[in-house]
Scaffold this active site. Structure first.
Site, PDB file in Angstrom:
ATOM      1  N   CYS A   1       8.192 -37.692  -6.389  1.00 41.69           N
ATOM      2  CA  CYS A   1       7.078 -38.234  -6.456  1.00 41.69           C
ATOM      3  C   CYS A   1       5.958 -37.681  -4.923  1.00 41.69           C
ATOM      4  O   CYS A   1       4.945 -38.773  -5.136  1.00 41.69           O
ATOM      5  CB  CYS A   1       6.904 -39.877  -7.370  1.00 41.69           C
ATOM      6  SG  CYS A   1       7.586 -40.986  -5.450  1.00 41.69           S
TER       7      CYS A   1
ATOM      8  N   SER B   1      13.475 -41.147  -7.742  1.00 43.56           N
ATOM      9  CA  SER B   1      13.094 -40.463  -7.109  1.00 43.56           C
ATOM     10  C   SER B   1      12.640 -40.097  -5.611  1.00 43.56           C
ATOM     11  O   SER B   1      12.778 -41.296  -4.992  1.00 43.56           O
ATOM     12  CB  SER B   1      11.585 -40.968  -7.614  1.00 43.56           C
ATOM     13  OG  SER B   1      10.419 -40.264  -7.904  1.00 43.56           O
TER      14      SER B   1
ATOM     15  N   TYR C   1      11.872 -34.652 -13.475  1.00 37.86           N
ATOM     16  CA  TYR C   1      10.067 -33.661 -13.509  1.00 37.86           C
ATOM     17  C   TYR C   1       9.697 -33.819 -11.969  1.00 37.86           C
ATOM     18  O   TYR C   1      11.107 -34.238 -11.340  1.00 37.86           O
ATOM     19  CB  TYR C   1       9.684 -34.795 -13.856  1.00 37.86           C
ATOM     20  CG  TYR C   1      10.341 -36.623 -13.761  1.00 37.86           C
ATOM     21  CD1 TYR C   1       8.929 -36.846 -12.487  1.00 37.86           C
ATOM     22  CD2 TYR C   1      11.539 -37.578 -13.236  1.00 37.86           C
ATOM     23  CE1 TYR C   1       9.719 -38.223 -12.293  1.00 37.86           C
ATOM     24  CE2 TYR C   1      11.669 -38.586 -13.306  1.00 37.86           C
ATOM     25  CZ  TYR C   1      10.378 -39.101 -12.422  1.00 37.86           C
ATOM     26  OH  TYR C   1      10.540 -40.037 -11.470  1.00 37.86           O
TER      27      TYR C   1
ATOM     28  N   GLY D   1      -7.494  -9.941   6.743  1.00 41.20           N
ATOM     29  CA  GLY D   1      -7.087 -10.958   8.671  1.00 41.20           C
ATOM     30  C   GLY D   1      -6.611 -10.103   9.903  1.00 41.20           C
ATOM     31  O   GLY D   1      -6.420  -9.297  10.424  1.00 41.20           O
TER      32      GLY D   1
ATOM     33  N   MET E   1      -4.987  -5.621  10.666  1.00 43.78           N
ATOM     34  CA  MET E   1      -5.740  -4.400  10.971  1.00 43.78           C
ATOM     35  C   MET E   1      -6.768  -3.329  10.493  1.00 43.78           C
ATOM     36  O   MET E   1      -6.125  -3.129   9.983  1.00 43.78           O
ATOM     37  CB  MET E   1      -5.049  -3.605  11.996  1.00 43.78           C
ATOM     38  CG  MET E   1      -5.462  -2.835  12.919  1.00 43.78           C
ATOM     39  SD  MET E   1      -4.934  -1.404  13.407  1.00 43.78           S
ATOM     40  CE  MET E   1      -5.416   0.054  12.497  1.00 43.78           C
TER      41      MET E   1
ATOM     42  N   LYS F   1       0.444  -1.100   0.209  1.00 48.04           N
ATOM     43  CA  LYS F   1      -0.123   0.350   0.281  1.00 48.04           C
ATOM     44  C   LYS F   1       0.969   1.638  -0.160  1.00 48.04           C
ATOM     45  O   LYS F   1       0.838   2.413  -1.553  1.00 48.04           O
ATOM     46  CB  LYS F   1      -0.523  -0.014   0.802  1.00 48.04           C
ATOM     47  CG  LYS F   1      -2.231   0.838   1.137  1.00 48.04           C
ATOM     48  CD  LYS F   1      -2.984   1.228   2.516  1.00 48.04           C
ATOM     49  CE  LYS F   1      -3.906  -0.885   2.258  1.00 48.04           C
ATOM     50  NZ  LYS F   1      -4.954  -0.828   3.523  1.00 48.04           N
TER      51      LYS F   1
ATOM     52  N   HIS G   1      -3.413 -40.905   4.117  1.00 45.38           N
ATOM     53  CA  HIS G   1      -3.882 -42.075   3.505  1.00 45.38           C
ATOM     54  C   HIS G   1      -5.156 -41.619   1.973  1.00 45.38           C
ATOM     55  O   HIS G   1      -5.127 -41.303   1.712  1.00 45.38           O
ATOM     56  CB  HIS G   1      -4.424 -43.077   3.795  1.00 45.38           C
ATOM     57  CG  HIS G   1      -5.124 -44.443   2.666  1.00 45.38           C
ATOM     58  ND1 HIS G   1      -6.466 -44.350   3.191  1.00 45.38           N
ATOM     59  CD2 HIS G   1      -4.419 -45.159   2.016  1.00 45.38           C
ATOM     60  CE1 HIS G   1      -7.090 -45.196   1.345  1.00 45.38           C
ATOM     61  NE2 HIS G   1      -5.528 -45.478   0.775  1.00 45.38           N
TER      62      HIS G   1
ATOM     63  N   ARG H   1      -3.536  -0.760  -6.197  1.00 42.71           N
ATOM     64  CA  ARG H   1      -2.703  -2.580  -5.898  1.00 42.71           C
ATOM     65  C   ARG H   1      -3.703  -3.258  -7.388  1.00 42.71           C
ATOM     66  O   ARG H   1      -4.703  -2.931  -8.226  1.00 42.71           O
ATOM     67  CB  ARG H   1      -3.372  -2.836  -4.382  1.00 42.71           C
ATOM     68  CG  ARG H   1      -4.549  -3.287  -4.129  1.00 42.71           C
ATOM     69  CD  ARG H   1      -4.915  -3.919  -3.256  1.00 42.71           C
ATOM     70  NE  ARG H   1      -6.330  -4.020  -2.420  1.00 42.71           N
ATOM     71  CZ  ARG H   1      -6.374  -5.011  -1.589  1.00 42.71           C
ATOM     72  NH1 ARG H   1      -6.269  -4.323  -0.494  1.00 42.71           N
ATOM     73  NH2 ARG H   1      -7.929  -4.201  -1.240  1.00 42.71           N
TER      74      ARG H   1
ATOM     75  N   ARG I   1      -3.945   3.043   8.106  1.00 41.57           N
ATOM     76  CA  ARG I   1      -4.191   1.974   7.321  1.00 41.57           C
ATOM     77  C   ARG I   1      -3.337   0.604   7.749  1.00 41.57           C
ATOM     78  O   ARG I   1      -1.959   1.169   7.534  1.00 41.57           O
ATOM     79  CB  ARG I   1      -4.153   2.269   6.290  1.00 41.57           C
ATOM     80  CG  ARG I   1      -5.834   2.682   6.023  1.00 41.57           C
ATOM     81  CD  ARG I   1      -5.614   3.053   4.675  1.00 41.57           C
ATOM     82  NE  ARG I   1      -7.218   3.410   3.585  1.00 41.57           N
ATOM     83  CZ  ARG I   1      -7.704   3.985   3.936  1.00 41.57           C
ATOM     84  NH1 ARG I   1      -6.742   5.612   3.889  1.00 41.57           N
ATOM     85  NH2 ARG I   1      -8.835   4.960   3.751  1.00 41.57           N
TER      86      ARG I   1
END
Length: 874
Positions: A830, A763, A850, A101, A103, A22, A455, A336, A92
């Site tokens: 993975c 992996s 990857y 969340g 002020m 800001k 799981h 913004r 602000r």
């Protein structure tokens, strides 16, 4: 001396880290000559200093605030606290990243019992003066002193009722003067001291409150979910007041340069005359659409359109702006980059390229990978959600929305769904592989235990199924077919709804709507693919998931968990027969029954992947997971297998382990029972030979899990190679295949140079690697991680984002050491981190080949990989 306070005219957009978003934008608008009320920013470094000094603003910082205030007063031609013509300010918060969340704003700061009279006389508008003062008292009490604003709203409603009016604007000056006295009395009654009359005391208290709000529970939760470091701190903006509540020639509003819902290029917003900022969002009065300003005040509208265009052109993005009109003059209070839906983000990014504003790479960076989730999963109907009641909140384990009737077992879920086709939600304490068929038919899954890599969470994400896990307030009583949450009982068949994106659970049916993907999605993803270096694969255990993954752009399968195939109804008996076998011959007979099923599984996967690599992980979990635990189930299985109950119970008891996750699993199973590895190799190779005969060019990748010692891999690899080479030779074909391992034990990472002598690819199984590096159970860590966040030990969940300091160090070491032995070694990940944008960027930076993730996160990983390469090209 450190500079802690900057005038708006001293800053610029590039100082965002110091001035906050800001403050940097106010400074930038000032430098562009926009009509910005002047003021100053107290920096993020001042916030950190406040916490370093045990929550005290130092005299040095206060002195700099006083200096900046004096310069701002001089520019305004007014004095703070002047009884006749008071200089008033707004305060602000402003962190470098948008932080819901934090002020709330305080307006009209500087008023007191004396200056309100001077303001009334000066403006010849006592109603305006007392309206401003009553607003300030309420805001200061609520935001700074944490007194519930309902105390003041009650007094306001009582006054309106007494006067027989509906709107605040219908109260006259006398009413508001009386209300001010009531507010002051209520403040003293609740606070135990009079309302502060010294404007400088008011100001320092307000700045302190902004700093304090950086550490409130809402802000801490938001930061953790969005990976915003606590060390960033927040800035504070103190700005000269302009008044939208001075009469019908004054007003306030919020507008966007494009529609934030769908991205249409149009001015979008609303405004109110004779109002201050909070009136627009409070819903007490109905704002007007910004388009009506054109008829209300054409000159002012044209000026606003001109400024909006200049701001969008300057920032090269859609802008979210706040403005005030004071006596017919326009002032800009904020701009913004505007928040937008995923659909709007795609359209705006593509339109800006077509308008010649952005390059393709810049457009790709404008769309946050995590935003794509909402395009890929069902969402709640916003109207239906308005009346929904949240009964508890768990972990947002798998995104999307689900509504359905409660079922407590996989069998009942299947039966209920088959009977009438209506949706069900599977509710369990925790799920196990045996629940898979119930999870397939369920619209959503709710568990009272387990974390983000439990799981339930892992399987649900792979299936694209909504899941809320670890909802500790939910007490499941499976025998009674009910669960209790905060005193409320829900029985089988009752409707509940889950929001897997927020973790909220609703105690009723909430209508859902299907996700929609537009042509903009395909275009932006094509650009992402053009600029990424990482390949993106999917974790898929069956052709159904593989097809989804391929359609979402997966370049292969990075993890096929073969154990998930074993739980299918048509093969679980053969698996159990193999487990209770007493000899190798008995085991081989049972495995022979599984062989054709496994082979067909792999054929299906190969075909769906259309020639892309498929990495098949050999059997990993401990064998006890495949046998029943309830007496009735054990008796039924014993009968089917021609065993006595006691014989089967003895076998089950022998399989019991004190810590099964560190027990007889992974490579250890293949060392004890090499015939399992032989059967799986035969299925993998025969399937590849068959599909290649049909014109494909499959190169299977065989992955041995849980290796911690090179000799383990050596032993099992020999079994694999001997079996594979024999089958290939007998078939008279030429088939290439790779044998590699998962790096999921810290010792394997430390010995990567040795292991790479045998492994043709690595992996990283970061679920287990994180678990073993921290010594945390991923299913139980949720019970205490909240304390770690609260006490600032952890900033976020290491199972959600790769711990780059510890786990990441092991990964980097394994990458570097593995390449020393085998320079062209293929490197992937993975674990669940493969679909997390922050973790994808880390994988790019350490040189992986990857990432692999659940099918529904493939587009997210593709976009995250593009972000990583655009920011840090390889």
């Amino acid at each position: 001396m450190t500079k802690y306070v900057y005038l708006f005219k001293e800053g610029k957009a590039s100082m965002k880290n110091l001035l906050g978003g800001k403050g940097a934008n106010l400074a930038e608008m000032t430098s562009l000559g926009m009509p910005v009320p002047q003021g100053f920013t107290v920096t993020t470094e001042a916030c950190n200093d406040y916490y370093a000094k045990k929550k005290v603003i130092s005299p040095e910082i206060i002195a700099q605030i006083d200096e900046a205030l004096a310069v701002t007063e001089k520019a305004a031609g007014k004095k703070f606290g002047d009884p006749n013509d008071p200089f008033l300010v707004s305060v602000r918060s402003g962190a470098r990243a948008s932080m819901p969340g934090m002020m709330d704003t305080i307006l009209n700061l500087g008023l007191n019992d004396v200056s309100v009279k001077g303001l009334a006389k000066l403006t010849n508008n006592p109603r305006f003066a007392y309206d401003s003062y009553r607003r300030f008292i309420q805001m200061f009490a609520d935001v700074v002193m944490e007194i519930e604003k309902a105390n003041f709203e009650h007094l306001l409603e009582t006054m309106k009722h007494k006067k027989g009016v509906e709107l605040d604007t219908e109260l006259d000056a006398n009413d508001l003067e009386v209300l001010v006295q009531q507010f002051l009395k209520k403040y003293e009654e609740l606070k135990g001291e009079p309302f502060p009359q010294d404007p400088k005391v008011q100001l320092i208290e307000a700045i302190t409150a902004v700093f304090r709000s950086w550490d409130n529970p809402r802000a801490n939760t938001y930061r953790r979910l969005n990976n915003i470091p606590y060390e960033w701190g927040t800035a504070v903006n103190v700005q000269g007041m302009v008044f939208g509540n001075m009469g019908e020639d004054s007003g306030t509003g919020v507008a966007f340069t494009r529609n934030p819902s769908d991205g249409t290029k149009e001015l979008y917003g609303e405004y109110l005359f004779n109002a201050q900022g909070e009136d627009v969002v409070a819903g007490i009065r109905t704002p007007k659409p910004i388009s009506e300003l054109k008829s209300d005040n054409p000159k002012l509208y044209d000026q606003f359109v001109d400024i909006s265009g200049k701001l969008e052109a300057h920032y090269r993005d859609m802008q979210d702006m706040e403005f005030t009109i004071e006596r017919g003059k326009l002032y800009m209070l904020q701009t913004r980059n505007g928040k937008r839906t995923a659909q709007a983000a795609l359209k705006i990014a593509i339109d800006l390229v077509e308008e010649g504003v952005l390059t393709e790479q810049e457009a790709v960076l404008k769309v946050e990978p995590a935003q794509l989730d909402s395009l890929l999963h069902p969402q709640f109907n916003p109207e239906s959600l308005k009346s929904a009641k949240v009964i508890t909140t768990g972990l947002n384990a798998s995104p999307g929305a689900a509504t359905g009737r409660v079922a407590f077992t996989a069998d009942r879920a299947r039966e209920m769904k088959a009977k009438d086709g209506l949706p069900v939600v599977l509710v369990r304490q925790e799920t196990s592989p045996e629940d898979i068929e119930g999870m397939i038919v369920a619209s959503g899954i709710l568990t009272s235990r387990g974390g983000m890599t439990s799981h339930a969470a892992v399987v649900a994400r792979g299936m694209g199924r909504c899941c809320v896990a670890g909802a500790g307030a939910v007490h499941v009583d499976e025998k009674s077919k009910e669960f209790e949450v905060n005193g409320e009982i829900f029985k089988e068949g009752d409707w509940i709804s889950l929001d897997g994106s927020t973790g909220k659970v609703y105690g009723q049916k909430v209508e859902t709507q299907d996700a929609t993907v537009s042509g903009d999605f395909a275009k932006l993803m094509a650009w992402a693919d053009k600029y990424r270096a990482l390949d993106v694969r999917a974790n898929a255990d069956n052709p159904r998931d593989a097809k989804v993954a391929y359609n979402y752009g997966a370049q292969g399968i990075g993890l096929c968990r073969t154990e998930h195939m074993f739980f299918e109804a048509d093969r679980i008996m053969a698996v159990r027969e193999m487990i209770v076998s007493k000899t190798v011959q008995e085991r081989e007979r049972a495995l022979a029954k599984l062989l054709p099923m496994q082979r067909e599984d792999f054929i299906g996967l190969y075909k769906e992947m259309k020639g892309y690599a498929v990495t098949i992980r050999y059997l990993d979990p401990p064998l006890h997971e495949f046998v029943p635990t309830e007496k009735d189930d054990i008796e039924a299985l014993a009968k089917d297998m021609g065993l006595s109950y006691e014989e089967l119970q003895t076998t089950i008891d022998e399989l019991h382990e004190t810590n099964p996750m560190l027990g007889h699993r992974g490579v250890r199973l293949s060392i004890t029972y090499p015939e399992i590895a032989k059967m799986q190799t035969q299925a993998v190779i025969e399937a590849a030979i068959q599909v290649n005969k049909e014109g494909m060019h499959v190169v299977p990748e065989i992955m041995i899990p849980l290796v911690g010692e090179v000799k383990e891999l050596q032993y099992v690899k020999q079994v694999v190679v001997e079996t594979a080479d024999r089958i290939i030779k007998e078939a008279g074909v030429d088939l290439k295949y790779y044998v590699g391992t998962m790096i999921e034990i810290p010792r394997a990472a430390l010995l990567a140079e040795e292991i790479a002598k045998e492994a043709e690819f690595f992996s990283f199984g970061t679920n287990d690697l994180t678990q073993m590096t921290f010594g945390f159970s991923r299913d139980d860590a949720g019970k205490f991680l909240g304390d770690y966040y609260e006490k600032k030990i952890f900033a976020n969940d290491p199972f959600a984002h790769i711990d780059q300091l510890g786990v990441g160090k092991l990964m980097k070491m394994a990458v570097e050491d593995g390449k020393k032995t085998r320079p062209n070694i293929k490197l992937g990940i993975c674990g669940e981190h493969g679909g997390d944008p922050i973790s994808v960027e880390f994988c790019h930076n350490i040189g992986l080949s990857y990432v692999s993730c659940s099918p529904f996160r493939v587009p997210i990983a593709r976009l995250a990989a593009a972000h990583a390469n655009i920011k840090n090209p390889r």
